[in-house]
Design a protein around this motif. Structure first.
Motif, PDB file in Angstrom:
ATOM      1  N   THR A   1       0.601  -1.160   0.027  1.00  0.00           N
ATOM      2  CA  THR A   1       0.113  -0.028   0.223  1.00  0.00           C
ATOM      3  C   THR A   1       0.907   1.210   0.056  1.00  0.00           C
ATOM      4  OG1 THR A   1      -0.111  -0.172   2.544  1.00  0.00           O
ATOM      5  CG2 THR A   1      -2.043  -0.965   1.062  1.00  0.00           C
ATOM      6  N   LEU A   2       0.088   2.429  -0.734  1.00  0.00           N
ATOM      7  CA  LEU A   2       0.798   3.547  -0.588  1.00  0.00           C
ATOM      8  C   LEU A   2      -0.072   4.793  -0.332  1.00  0.00           C
ATOM      9  CD1 LEU A   2       3.609   5.096  -2.990  1.00  0.00           C
ATOM     10  CD2 LEU A   2       1.312   6.267  -2.843  1.00  0.00           C
TER      11      LEU A   2
ATOM     12  N   ASP B   1       2.420   0.762   4.003  1.00  0.00           N
ATOM     13  CA  ASP B   1       3.731   0.411   3.631  1.00  0.00           C
ATOM     14  C   ASP B   1       4.670   1.757   3.244  1.00  0.00           C
ATOM     15  OD1 ASP B   1       3.813  -2.356   3.817  1.00  0.00           O
ATOM     16  OD2 ASP B   1       2.673  -2.426   1.789  1.00  0.00           O
ATOM     17  N   VAL B   2       4.016   2.720   2.384  1.00  0.00           N
ATOM     18  CA  VAL B   2       4.511   3.697   2.211  1.00  0.00           C
ATOM     19  C   VAL B   2       3.626   5.084   2.187  1.00  0.00           C
ATOM     20  CG1 VAL B   2       5.841   4.975  -0.001  1.00  0.00           C
ATOM     21  CG2 VAL B   2       6.004   2.619   0.443  1.00  0.00           C
ATOM     22  N   VAL B   3       4.390   5.925   2.682  1.00  0.00           N
ATOM     23  CA  VAL B   3       3.715   7.548   2.902  1.00  0.00           C
ATOM     24  C   VAL B   3       4.135   8.429   2.108  1.00  0.00           C
ATOM     25  CG1 VAL B   3       2.745   9.216   4.297  1.00  0.00           C
ATOM     26  CG2 VAL B   3       2.496   6.820   5.022  1.00  0.00           C
TER      27      VAL B   3
ATOM     28  N   LYS C   1       2.452   3.508  10.954  1.00  0.00           N
ATOM     29  CA  LYS C   1       3.600   2.768  10.914  1.00  0.00           C
ATOM     30  C   LYS C   1       4.257   2.502   9.487  1.00  0.00           C
ATOM     31  CE  LYS C   1       3.397   2.390  15.539  1.00  0.00           C
ATOM     32  NZ  LYS C   1       2.061   3.049  15.843  1.00  0.00           N
ATOM     33  N   PRO C   2       4.275   3.586   8.795  1.00  0.00           N
ATOM     34  CA  PRO C   2       5.060   3.120   7.482  1.00  0.00           C
ATOM     35  C   PRO C   2       6.540   2.479   7.460  1.00  0.00           C
ATOM     36  CG  PRO C   2       4.821   5.594   7.622  1.00  0.00           C
ATOM     37  CD  PRO C   2       4.270   4.791   8.936  1.00  0.00           C
TER      38      PRO C   2
ATOM     39  N   GLU D   1       2.743  12.431  13.251  1.00  0.00           N
ATOM     40  CA  GLU D   1       1.398  12.153  13.701  1.00  0.00           C
ATOM     41  C   GLU D   1       1.045  10.879  12.754  1.00  0.00           C
ATOM     42  OE1 GLU D   1      -0.191  12.461  16.414  1.00  0.00           O
ATOM     43  OE2 GLU D   1       1.781  13.572  16.737  1.00  0.00           O
ATOM     44  N   VAL D   2       0.865  11.025  11.485  1.00  0.00           N
ATOM     45  CA  VAL D   2       0.522  10.112  10.384  1.00  0.00           C
ATOM     46  C   VAL D   2       1.577   8.800  10.640  1.00  0.00           C
ATOM     47  CG1 VAL D   2       1.822  10.726   8.415  1.00  0.00           C
ATOM     48  CG2 VAL D   2      -0.569   9.570   8.394  1.00  0.00           C
TER      49      VAL D   2
END
Length: 250
Positions: free
Chosen positions: A142-143, A162-164, A194-195, A188-189
């Protein structure tokens, strides 16, 4: 997945064997309502338009996300997924396949990538634009992308991600406050979803900014400071800050 930053908010995302172009500004100058004297972004030379694009993804209808000169040059037969506000922009430009996503709605691209819209950045008092979660349906990677640092609490329900891709540097104007929420919002994100990796967006890259507004913009924070902040909060997230045009595999 492969991620290529193309300056500013523009990304080429290769996920699930699909090539997705996000918020492209690749050619010409960037202005708002043609007010060059107020704000103008320019580069020494245009960026090449990537080949074999499967989808254009637009988070907002503003010019730095739905850039009219770039969108005029792209193939109008490429499908577009957009916020309702951005959908109006591409409709006027003659795009043939437009999918307008309200918050909570999803679109599946070629049975390989699921795209879900989340509440994103407020633009004015009544308009709330889109952030997006992209999922590779083959391996569930996921991204998440949100270009101004406004993150929906609903994201916690689908953690981990997984990726932000989100801003890490704060950008604000005196009296008006933040235009882009960076350090604290990104932290906060990171705590919430937890990316494994975070990549900064909305930075200048190889772009020259000028105009009256630029003189008053205040930037705060660095990638190094943010990585230290993550570590102080016992987060294992790694920050990757690619150069413009550099492809990163995650």
């Amino acid at each position: 997945m492969n991620l290529t930053w193309l300056d500013s908010n523009s990304w080429l995302i290769e996920i699930g064997e699909q090539r997705i172009l996000i918020d492209p500004w690749l050619i010409g100058d960037l202005t708002f309502n043609n007010l060059d004297w107020l704000f103008k972004g320019s580069r020494t030379q245009d960026r090449s338009i990537p080949d074999n694009i499967n989808l254009i993804l637009l988070s907002q209808g503003l010019e730095d996300h739905a850039h009219p000169p770039t969108l005029k040059q792209l193939n109008k037969n490429i499908p577009v997924v957009a916020s309702p506000n951005a959908a109006k922009v591409v409709e006027k430009l003659g795009y043939q396949q437009i999918i307008s996503l309200n918050h909570g709605e999803t679109f599946t691209l070629n049975n390989q990538v699921e795209i879900k819209a989340f509440p994103g950045s407020p633009i004015g008092p009544t308009l709330l634009e889109n952030g997006y979660l992209l999922k590779d349906l083959a391996n569930n990677s996921t991204l998440y992308y949100e270009p101004h640092g406004y993150h929906s609490p609903q994201l916690q329900e689908i953690a981990p991600i997984d990726v932000v891709i989100t801003p890490i540097i704060d950008l604000s104007l005196p009296l008006l406050g933040p235009i882009i929420k960076g350090m604290n919002s990104a932290l906060e994100v990171a705590k919430s979803v937890k990316p494994r990796f975070m990549l900064p967006t909305a930075a200048g890259g190889d772009i020259l900014f000028e105009g009256l507004l630029v003189k008053f913009l205040q930037a705060r924070g660095t990638v190094e400071e943010f990585q230290t902040l993550l570590e102080k909060n016992n987060l294992t997230t790694k920050v990757i800050a690619p150069n413009p045009g550099e492809k990163v595999m995650v």
